[in-house]
Enzyme design. Structure first.
Site, mmCIF file in Angstrom:
data_model
loop_
_atom_site.group_PDB
_atom_site.id
_atom_site.type_symbol
_atom_site.label_atom_id
_atom_site.label_comp_id
_atom_site.label_asym_id
_atom_site.label_seq_id
_atom_site.Cartn_x
_atom_site.Cartn_y
_atom_site.Cartn_z
ATOM 1 N N ASN A 163 -9.437 -14.198 -5.988
ATOM 2 C CA ASN A 163 -8.429 -13.297 -6.562
ATOM 3 C C ASN A 163 -7.677 -12.573 -5.458
ATOM 4 O O ASN A 163 -7.072 -13.259 -4.616
ATOM 5 C CB ASN A 163 -8.965 -12.435 -7.704
ATOM 6 C CG ASN A 163 -10.175 -11.585 -7.441
ATOM 7 O OD1 ASN A 163 -11.228 -12.088 -7.083
ATOM 8 N ND2 ASN A 163 -10.061 -10.291 -7.624
ATOM 9 N N ASP A 164 -7.707 -11.254 -5.402
ATOM 10 C CA ASP A 164 -6.767 -10.485 -4.576
ATOM 11 C C ASP A 164 -6.705 -10.868 -3.094
ATOM 12 O O ASP A 164 -7.747 -11.081 -2.471
ATOM 13 C CB ASP A 164 -7.152 -8.999 -4.578
ATOM 14 C CG ASP A 164 -7.507 -8.463 -5.945
ATOM 15 O OD1 ASP A 164 -7.401 -9.204 -6.920
ATOM 16 O OD2 ASP A 164 -7.915 -7.288 -6.003
ATOM 17 N N GLN B 147 -10.506 -11.872 -2.013
ATOM 18 C CA GLN B 147 -11.632 -11.735 -2.941
ATOM 19 C C GLN B 147 -12.091 -13.135 -3.330
ATOM 20 O O GLN B 147 -11.289 -13.960 -3.802
ATOM 21 C CB GLN B 147 -11.191 -10.965 -4.190
ATOM 22 C CG GLN B 147 -10.951 -9.488 -3.932
ATOM 23 C CD GLN B 147 -12.258 -8.738 -3.765
ATOM 24 O OE1 GLN B 147 -12.948 -8.459 -4.734
ATOM 25 N NE2 GLN B 147 -12.607 -8.405 -2.532
ATOM 26 N N ARG C 219 -11.205 2.553 -6.729
ATOM 27 C CA ARG C 219 -11.296 1.399 -5.822
ATOM 28 C C ARG C 219 -9.982 1.042 -5.132
ATOM 29 O O ARG C 219 -8.937 1.567 -5.429
ATOM 30 C CB ARG C 219 -11.795 0.186 -6.607
ATOM 31 C CG ARG C 219 -10.959 -0.203 -7.828
ATOM 32 C CD ARG C 219 -11.592 -1.420 -8.506
ATOM 33 N NE ARG C 219 -10.940 -1.832 -9.723
ATOM 34 C CZ ARG C 219 -11.241 -1.378 -10.944
ATOM 35 N NH1 ARG C 219 -12.161 -0.453 -11.094
ATOM 36 N NH2 ARG C 219 -10.593 -1.833 -12.004
ATOM 37 N N GLU D 49 -4.939 -0.242 -10.015
ATOM 38 C CA GLU D 49 -5.621 -1.062 -9.000
ATOM 39 C C GLU D 49 -4.700 -1.350 -7.818
ATOM 40 O O GLU D 49 -3.480 -1.381 -7.959
ATOM 41 C CB GLU D 49 -6.076 -2.398 -9.615
ATOM 42 C CG GLU D 49 -7.052 -2.235 -10.766
ATOM 43 C CD GLU D 49 -7.612 -3.571 -11.267
ATOM 44 O OE1 GLU D 49 -8.834 -3.653 -11.447
ATOM 45 O OE2 GLU D 49 -6.836 -4.518 -11.475
HETATM 46 C C1 FRU Z 1 -7.784 -6.503 -8.912
HETATM 47 C C2 FRU Z 1 -9.256 -6.141 -8.805
HETATM 48 C C3 FRU Z 1 -9.467 -4.941 -7.918
HETATM 49 C C4 FRU Z 1 -10.884 -5.124 -7.469
HETATM 50 C C5 FRU Z 1 -10.973 -6.609 -7.327
HETATM 51 C C6 FRU Z 1 -12.313 -7.189 -7.658
HETATM 52 O O1 FRU Z 1 -7.586 -7.823 -9.313
HETATM 53 O O2 FRU Z 1 -9.793 -5.917 -10.100
HETATM 54 O O3 FRU Z 1 -9.245 -3.715 -8.554
HETATM 55 O O4 FRU Z 1 -11.158 -4.468 -6.261
HETATM 56 O O5 FRU Z 1 -10.005 -7.165 -8.179
HETATM 57 O O6 FRU Z 1 -12.371 -8.528 -7.287
#
Ligand code: FRU
Length: 543
Positions: free
Chosen positions: A21-22, A38, A147, A202
Site C-alpha cells: 500500500n502506501d 507498506q 498515525r 491519514e
Molecule cells: C493508509 C494507511 C495509513 C497506515 C497504513 C497502514 O493507507 O491506512 O494510515 O499507516 O495505511 O498500512
C-alpha cells in the site's frame, strides 16, 4: 507468483510479490532515490506484520529491490510498522519517523536511522533507543487513530515541526508537534488542520510551493515567494484532498483558501484511484515529487490468485498552477520519457461527430499518449448545464455516450471488436458565466469479466474560451491508466482488467461521440519499454 500475469505492470513500481500500500519516506540522498512502502511480506492481502519494503533508484523509474528496511521487532512496533516519512536533518543525515502498532494496538511514533551512512543504498536501519518518541494523548487523538507522521520542517526559531494524522470524535485532524532535537517532541494542543465529520485523517503532507515556475522548494522554506499546501487523506472517502493556503508560522496555523465541503468542489490530486500519497523535495533536480498508492479494483480472491496487490503511480512532479495560483499541476517526471520507443503521430486531422480512428503501430498495452484537441466554436455549440448540485462522477456515468461538443477522447486497452475499452473523454458545457469541461474515465466496459469495481470517475475543469483546446496525456500500463487533462490540472487514474485487450491484443483509438467535429491538432503515441525493476543480482546495473 503464478506464470500468467496479464495485469502486472511493466513500468509502474511493484514489489516482486504480495501486498503493497502506501509509499513511505521517499527521499533523495547522495545520488540515490529511496522508496519505502507498506508491504505485507507474507500475503497478497493486508494484515498484521506490515513492514517497510525498500527499493532504490538512480532515476525514479528503474528500481533495485533491497531487504525490508523496518520490520516489527520491539513492543512498540510488534504488530506492524505503519506509514511515516523521512527528513534530512541539518547535518545532512536522514531520519525516518514511522508509526508502530504496539502490543496494545496503540499507535505510537518511532524513529529509525541508517546503520551505516557509507552504504550508498542505506540498506540497514536501526531503531532509536528512545522509541516510542511520541505516544497518543487522550485530549487530542484516539489511541488507535494517531498515525503517519509527516516529513519535518525546520522553523526560524530552530525547532522541527511535524504533523500526525488523527481522529477525535468524528473530527479528522492533523496534530502538530515541535522538537529541538527530533527526539523530544512537544504537543501543540490546537490541531494544525481539522475537519468535522470526516473520520480519521491519514498520511498528512505539508509543503511549500513556489509562486513562480515549476521548480520545487525544500520543505522548510518560508518566504513571500511561496504558498503552502496541506494534503490529507480521509479513509472514509478513500481520497487524498489538498488545500492551498497560507502558513502563519508565528501562530503555527494554516489558513486554507477553501474549506473542505465533502462535495465535488474539493480539490483532489486525482479524481480516480490515488491514495496515501506523499511528496518529497528532490535536491538533484530542484523539483517536488509526489507518489501515490493506486490499489486494485479486482477482488481479494483475484489478488490471492495473482499473488500481488497494489501499484505506485508514476512519480509526478508537482507545482502551483501559475494561472490560478490556487491549485496544483502534476506531470509525470521527465525520466519516464527515456522509456519511450516507437512513435506514431497524427497532425491536424478532423474527427467528425460519431467517428473513431485507430492509433495503430504501437504496443497499446504499454504506451504513453499525448494529444491536443481543438474544439469547435463554443458559443453556438456548447450545451447548457446548471452546475448546482451536479456530481461530475455521476454525470460521467450517464453522459459518456453522446453530446454536442464531446464526449471525445481515447479508448484505451480496447479489444479489436471494442467490446472492451476504457474511455477517457471530455465534454464541454456552458454554465451561467463560463465554459466548463467534464473529464471522465469510464471503466464500465473495461472488461468482460465480472466481480470488478468498474466505477466511472469524473471531474470538472474550466475551459479557456480563447484557447479552445483541451490536452490529454495518458500512461497505459496493462492494468493501470493514469490520465492528465489540461497539462496536468486534472488527473484521473484507474485500474482495469481486460480479458481480451491484453498484451498485443490491446488497441488504442481516438473517438468523437459528439455531434460537432473536433480536430486532433497533434497526437503522439509511444511504445513504452519495460523498466528494470528487480533484484540487483538480475540487473544490468554496474554500481
Ligand atoms: C493508509 C494507511 C495509513 C497506515 C497504513 C497502514 O493507507 O491506512 O494510515 O499507516 O495505511 O498500512
Amino acid at each position: 507468483v503464478p506464470e500468467n500475469q496479464p495485469y502486472r505492470t511493466s513500468y509502474h513500481f511493484q514489489p516482486p510479490q504480495n501486498w503493497m500500500n502506501d509509499p513511505n519516506g521517499p527521499m533523495y540522498y547522495k545520488g540515490v532515490y529511496h522508496l519505502f512502502y507498506q508491504h505485507n511480506p507474507n500475503a497478497a492481502t493486508f494484515g498484521d506484520g506490515i513492514v517497510w519494503g525498500h527499493s532504490v533508484s538512480y532515476d525514479l523509474i528503474n528500481w533495485i529491490h533491497l531487504n525490508n528496511a523496518i520490520e516489527p521487532s520491539e513492543s512498540y512496533d510488534i504488530i506492524s510498522c505503519w506509514s511515516g516519512s523521512a527528513t534530512i536533518l541539518l547535518d545532512g543525515k536522514p531520519i525516518i519517523m514511522y508509526t508502530g502498532i504496539d502490543h496494545n494496538r496503540h499507535q505510537v511514533q518511532n524513529l529509525a536511522m541508517p546503520k551505516n551512512l557509507s552504504d550508498p543504498f542505506l540498506r540497514e536501519w536501526v531503531k532509536h533507543t528512545h522509541n516510542p518518541v511520541i505516544t497518543p494523548t487522550d485530549e487530542v487523538a484516539e489511541v488507535d487513530n494517531f498515525r503517519d507522521p509527516s516529513t519535518a520542517w525546520h522553523g526560524k526559531d530552530g525547532k522541527w515541526r511535524i504533523i500526525i494524522g488523527a481522529q477525535k470524535g468524528d473530527e479528522g485532524r492533523t496534530i502538530l508537534y515541535q522538537s529541538e532535537d527530533f527526539v523530544n517532541w512537544k504537543l501543540d494542543p490546537i490541531p494544525f488542520y481539522a475537519t468535522d465529520n470526516t473520520g480519521v485523517c491519514e498520511c498528512p503532507d505539508f509543503y511549500p510551493v513556489s509562486i513562480n515556475g515549476t521548480n520545487g522548494v525544500d520543505t522548510s522554506v518560508e518566504s513571500l515567494s511561496v504558498r503552502h499546501v496541506a494534503k490529507v487523506g480521509y479513509l472514509r472517502m478513500a481520497h487524498d484532498y489538498y488545500f492551498v493556503g497560507k502558513y502563519l508560522s508565528d501562530e503555527e496555523r494554516f489558513i486554507a483558501d477553501a474549506k473542505f465541503t465533502g462535495t465535488c468542489l474539493d480539490l483532489r490530486y486525482d479524481y480516480g484511484k490515488f491514495y496515501a500519497s506523499k511528496s518529497f523535495f528532490d535536491y538533484a533536480k530542484n523539483r517536488r515529487i509526489l507518489w501515490g498508492w493506486v490499489n486494485e479494483s479486482d477482488s481479494e480472491r483475484d489478488d490471492i490468485q495473482k499473488g500481488w496487490a497494489g501499484v505506485q503511480s508514476i512519480p509526478r512532479q508537482v507545482w502551483l498552477d501559475n494561472k490560478s495560483m490556487n491549485r496544483l499541476v502534476q506531470w509525470p517526471i521527465e525520466e519516464v520519457e527515456n522509456l519511450r520507443s516507437k512513435n506514431m503521430s497524427i497532425n491536424g486531422e478532423k474527427l467528425v461527430g460519431g467517428s473513431i480512428l485507430e492509433v495503430s503501430g504501437i504496443t497499446a498495452s504499454q504506451a504513453d499518449i499525448e494529444v491536443l484537441f481543438e474544439l469547435p466554436e463554443l458559443e453556438d455549440n456548447a450545451e447548457s448545464l446548471d452546475l448546482s448540485g451536479v456530481d461530475p462522477q455521476l454525470l460521467c456515468s450517464n453522459a459518456a455516450r453522446s453530446g454536442i461538443i464531446g464526449p471525445f477522447g481515447l479508448l484505451a486497452l480496447a479489444s479489436k471488436d471494442l467490446r472492451e475499452h476504457t474511455a477517457i473523454s471530455f465534454r464541454v458545457y456552458k454554465t451561467s458565466n463560463k465554459y466548463v469541461g467534464l473529464m471522465c474515465s469510464d471503466q464500465s466496459r473495461s472488461s468482460l469479466r465480472s466481480d470488478l469495481d468498474k466505477t466511472t470517475y469524473g471531474t470538472f475543469f474550466d475551459v479557456d474560451s480563447n484557447l479552445r483546446t483541451i490536452s490529454l496525456r495518458s500512461l497505459i500500463d496493462h492494468s493501470i491508466i493514469e490520465s492528465f487533462g489540461e497539462g496536468g490540472r486534472v488527473c484521473i487514474s484507474s485500474r482495469v482488467y481486460p480479458s481480451l485487450a491484453t498484451a498485443s491484443d490491446a488497441h488504442l483509438y481516438v473517438f468523437n461521440n459528439g455531434t460537432t467535429s473536433v480536430i486532433i491538432s497533434k497526437l503522439n503515441a509511444w511504445c513504452i519499454k519495460e523498466a528494470e525493476i528487480g533484484h540487483l543480482k538480475n540487473m544490468s546495473y554496474k554500481t
